[in-house]
Design a protein around this motif. Structure first.
Motif, short mmCIF file in Angstrom:
data_model
loop_
_atom_site.label_atom_id
_atom_site.label_comp_id
_atom_site.label_asym_id
_atom_site.label_seq_id
_atom_site.Cartn_x
_atom_site.Cartn_y
_atom_site.Cartn_z
N ALA A 137 32.88 48.69 55.18
CA ALA A 137 32.72 47.10 54.64
C ALA A 137 34.15 46.72 54.35
N ARG A 138 34.24 45.36 54.06
CA ARG A 138 35.66 45.08 53.46
C ARG A 138 35.25 44.77 52.07
N VAL A 139 36.11 45.39 50.71
CA VAL A 139 35.89 44.55 49.22
C VAL A 139 36.62 43.61 49.92
N ILE A 140 35.68 42.38 49.23
CA ILE A 140 35.94 41.15 48.98
C ILE A 140 35.81 40.68 47.17
N GLY A 141 35.85 41.23 47.12
CA GLY A 141 35.90 40.64 45.16
C GLY A 141 35.02 41.61 44.61
N ASP A 142 35.24 41.51 43.00
CA ASP A 142 34.02 42.78 41.93
C ASP A 142 33.39 41.40 40.95
N ILE A 143 32.58 42.26 40.25
CA ILE A 143 31.46 41.68 39.30
C ILE A 143 31.93 42.04 38.40
N VAL A 144 31.89 41.10 37.53
CA VAL A 144 32.60 41.74 35.23
C VAL A 144 30.92 40.69 34.75
N VAL A 145 30.44 41.68 34.09
CA VAL A 145 29.17 41.40 33.59
C VAL A 145 29.35 42.08 32.25
N VAL B 163 31.91 43.65 44.80
CA VAL B 163 31.14 43.22 46.71
C VAL B 163 31.78 42.94 47.97
N LEU B 164 30.62 43.62 49.01
CA LEU B 164 30.73 44.47 50.07
C LEU B 164 30.52 43.13 51.07
N GLN B 165 31.67 43.39 51.60
CA GLN B 165 31.17 42.62 52.99
C GLN B 165 31.19 43.45 54.48
N PRO B 166 29.63 43.87 54.89
CA PRO B 166 29.75 45.06 55.82
C PRO B 166 30.04 44.43 57.08
N ILE B 167 31.29 44.87 57.87
CA ILE B 167 32.10 44.89 59.22
C ILE B 167 31.66 45.75 60.19
N ALA B 168 31.67 45.27 61.31
CA ALA B 168 31.14 46.03 63.04
C ALA B 168 32.75 46.56 63.14
N ALA B 169 32.33 47.77 63.78
CA ALA B 169 34.10 48.48 64.40
C ALA B 169 34.71 47.29 65.08
N ASP B 170 34.55 46.49 65.27
CA ASP B 170 35.54 45.87 65.58
C ASP B 170 36.46 45.10 64.40
N GLY C 242 40.00 43.44 49.41
CA GLY C 242 41.07 44.08 50.58
C GLY C 242 40.37 45.39 51.15
N GLU C 243 40.85 46.05 50.71
CA GLU C 243 40.38 47.63 51.15
C GLU C 243 39.25 47.85 51.75
N THR C 244 39.25 48.54 52.94
CA THR C 244 38.06 48.69 53.95
C THR C 244 37.43 50.06 53.21
N VAL C 245 36.12 49.72 53.07
CA VAL C 245 35.26 51.43 52.51
C VAL C 245 34.10 51.46 53.25
N PHE C 246 33.23 52.72 53.41
CA PHE C 246 32.71 53.22 53.41
C PHE C 246 30.96 53.16 52.40
#
Length: 88
Positions: free
Chosen positions: A4-12, A26-33, A52-56
């Motif tokens: 996934a790509r990290v697209i944000g964070d959450i403050v509570v 906040v993660l946006q799952p991504i495909a291999a491409d 902005g980082e890519t994570v698993f």
């Protein structure tokens, strides 16, 4: 595991005491491409990832394993930062 790509964070202001000091991302799952697939989700960060980082990440009971012996109430957890990947 999924990528996934990290697209944000959450403050509570109020959360379960076992989440104190934990970062929620906040993660946006991504495909291999690298294209977005599926719905965004919230995950507890175990590795210090940033926007902005890519994570698993993992889902289910295993998502809380990196925080043992604390029982973190989560069903998604970031367990690694991806430096690069190759499709061969």
């Amino acid at each position: 595991m999924q990528i996934a790509r990290v697209i944000g964070d959450i403050v509570v202001t109020r959360k379960d005491e076992n989440l104190e000091g934990r970062t929620l991302l906040v993660l946006q799952p991504i495909a291999a491409d690298g294209s977005a697939v599926g719905r965004t989700l919230i995950a507890v960060d175990a590795v210090g990832a940033g926007i902005g980082e890519t994570v698993f990440f993992v889902r289910g009971k295993e998502a809380s394993f990196p925080f043992y012996p604390t029982e973190v109430p989560t069903d998604a957890g970031v367990v690694g930062i991806v430096d690069q990947w190759d499709l061969g």
